[in-house]
Write a protein that holds these residues in place. Sequence first.
Motif, PDB file in Angstrom:
ATOM      1  N   UNK A 169      78.087   7.994  77.468  1.00  0.00           N
ATOM      2  CA  UNK A 169      76.833   8.512  77.540  1.00  0.00           C
ATOM      3  C   UNK A 169      76.512   9.955  76.718  1.00  0.00           C
ATOM      4  N   UNK A 170      77.441  10.664  76.510  1.00  0.00           N
ATOM      5  CA  UNK A 170      77.434  11.557  75.666  1.00  0.00           C
ATOM      6  C   UNK A 170      77.002  11.433  74.326  1.00  0.00           C
ATOM      7  N   UNK A 171      77.776  10.162  73.530  1.00  0.00           N
ATOM      8  CA  UNK A 171      77.348   9.762  72.271  1.00  0.00           C
ATOM      9  C   UNK A 171      76.037   9.148  72.233  1.00  0.00           C
ATOM     10  N   UNK A 172      75.645   8.521  73.247  1.00  0.00           N
ATOM     11  CA  UNK A 172      74.399   7.832  73.156  1.00  0.00           C
ATOM     12  C   UNK A 172      73.015   9.035  73.233  1.00  0.00           C
ATOM     13  N   UNK A 173      73.474   9.957  73.783  1.00  0.00           N
ATOM     14  CA  UNK A 173      72.573  11.227  74.309  1.00  0.00           C
ATOM     15  C   UNK A 173      72.569  11.883  72.982  1.00  0.00           C
ATOM     16  N   UNK A 174      73.811  11.936  72.189  1.00  0.00           N
ATOM     17  CA  UNK A 174      73.811  12.735  70.984  1.00  0.00           C
ATOM     18  C   UNK A 174      72.761  11.843  69.843  1.00  0.00           C
ATOM     19  N   UNK A 175      73.241  10.733  69.843  1.00  0.00           N
ATOM     20  CA  UNK A 175      72.363   9.844  68.777  1.00  0.00           C
ATOM     21  C   UNK A 175      70.948   9.894  69.084  1.00  0.00           C
ATOM     22  N   UNK A 176      70.617   9.777  70.352  1.00  0.00           N
ATOM     23  CA  UNK A 176      69.138   9.786  70.634  1.00  0.00           C
ATOM     24  C   UNK A 176      68.512  11.297  70.244  1.00  0.00           C
ATOM     25  N   UNK A 224      70.031  19.365  63.191  1.00  0.00           N
ATOM     26  CA  UNK A 224      70.957  18.523  63.489  1.00  0.00           C
ATOM     27  C   UNK A 224      72.335  18.881  63.600  1.00  0.00           C
ATOM     28  N   UNK A 225      72.584  20.233  63.191  1.00  0.00           N
ATOM     29  CA  UNK A 225      73.914  20.870  63.158  1.00  0.00           C
ATOM     30  C   UNK A 225      74.062  21.424  64.696  1.00  0.00           C
ATOM     31  N   UNK A 226      72.825  21.829  65.295  1.00  0.00           N
ATOM     32  CA  UNK A 226      73.108  22.308  66.699  1.00  0.00           C
ATOM     33  C   UNK A 226      73.577  21.112  67.574  1.00  0.00           C
ATOM     34  N   UNK A 227      72.932  20.040  67.252  1.00  0.00           N
ATOM     35  CA  UNK A 227      73.156  18.972  68.011  1.00  0.00           C
ATOM     36  C   UNK A 227      74.643  18.335  67.993  1.00  0.00           C
ATOM     37  N   UNK A 228      75.032  18.456  66.775  1.00  0.00           N
ATOM     38  CA  UNK A 228      76.375  18.073  66.364  1.00  0.00           C
ATOM     39  C   UNK A 228      77.345  19.106  67.373  1.00  0.00           C
ATOM     40  N   UNK A 229      77.094  20.284  67.149  1.00  0.00           N
ATOM     41  CA  UNK A 229      78.001  21.303  67.994  1.00  0.00           C
ATOM     42  C   UNK A 229      78.031  21.207  69.317  1.00  0.00           C
ATOM     43  N   UNK A 230      76.892  21.023  69.973  1.00  0.00           N
ATOM     44  CA  UNK A 230      76.469  20.602  71.347  1.00  0.00           C
ATOM     45  C   UNK A 230      77.349  19.402  71.489  1.00  0.00           C
ATOM     46  N   UNK A 231      77.478  18.457  70.955  1.00  0.00           N
ATOM     47  CA  UNK A 231      78.265  17.102  71.321  1.00  0.00           C
ATOM     48  C   UNK A 231      79.515  17.318  71.131  1.00  0.00           C
ATOM     49  N   UNK A 232      79.862  17.959  70.108  1.00  0.00           N
ATOM     50  CA  UNK A 232      81.698  18.694  69.965  1.00  0.00           C
ATOM     51  C   UNK A 232      81.954  19.174  71.476  1.00  0.00           C
ATOM     52  N   UNK A 233      81.109  20.220  71.616  1.00  0.00           N
ATOM     53  CA  UNK A 233      81.740  21.188  73.004  1.00  0.00           C
ATOM     54  C   UNK A 233      81.702  20.374  74.031  1.00  0.00           C
ATOM     55  N   UNK A 234      80.615  19.620  74.312  1.00  0.00           N
ATOM     56  CA  UNK A 234      80.567  18.697  75.606  1.00  0.00           C
ATOM     57  C   UNK A 234      81.622  17.553  75.395  1.00  0.00           C
ATOM     58  N   UNK A 235      81.905  17.100  74.596  1.00  0.00           N
ATOM     59  CA  UNK A 235      82.988  15.943  74.289  1.00  0.00           C
ATOM     60  C   UNK A 235      84.258  16.810  74.596  1.00  0.00           C
TER      61      UNK A 235
END
Length: 242
Positions: free
Chosen positions: A116-123, A132-143
């Motif tokens: 779900x995190x990956x799908x949300x991040x790609x969306x 985009x780097x904010x989205x990536x950092x948010x994905x890293x932290x939540x993962x």
Amino acid sequence: MSLYRDEGVVLRTHKLGEADRIVTILTRRTGKVRAVAKGVRRTTSRFGARLEPFTHVDVQFHTGRTLDVVTQAETLRPYGERLAADYPRYTAGSAMLETADKLTVAEKEPALRHFLLLVGGLRALTDGEHEPRLVLDAYFLRSLAVAGYAPALETCARCSAEPVRAFAIVAGGVVCGDCRPAGASVPAVETVALMLALLRGDWASADASQARHRTECSGLVAAYLQWHLEHGIRSLRHVERV
């Protein structure tokens, strides 16, 4: 035939023989699956681009002795088509796929939250509402949080004291003056606040952050992630050049 069906995101592919590919897919219910897509490299393949990285697919597998076999695949969302036209978003997405692959080590072990995190991040990347780097950092932290490695960002990682003075990767996040180990970095207060906003999904605060704090945040998050993975994320080399 032992068949099962699931939806998932294609993480990576590599060639097998003259016309086949092995595809790695993070699925909603089954977890990470490695399977053979037979004949997919032929121009006449019925799968075509459905099994390329970034693609969200509905896929049917036949259980094999060593590797399962893809028997059907239908595209749900072709994230790769939109990301390919935007280099910063494409490289951020590539880092997401690589991280998802490395954090879900065991195959066929349910990893719904990672999916779900990956799908949300790609969306979020394709929607383009956030840098985009904010989205990536948010994905890293939540993962990392899902994997049990969330950094301490409000009180000392070692003694829970306040106020905090530094950020120490080996300690697990922010630390107070008494617990600060040698080599710990001293980020700006705004940088730590940005990390906390990204972890919590507070996009109003994250979008309002300044460039220098975003840069410092990205460096800390990348270092923290790669330390816990015990190896680097190759895709990050391209992200950092943007």
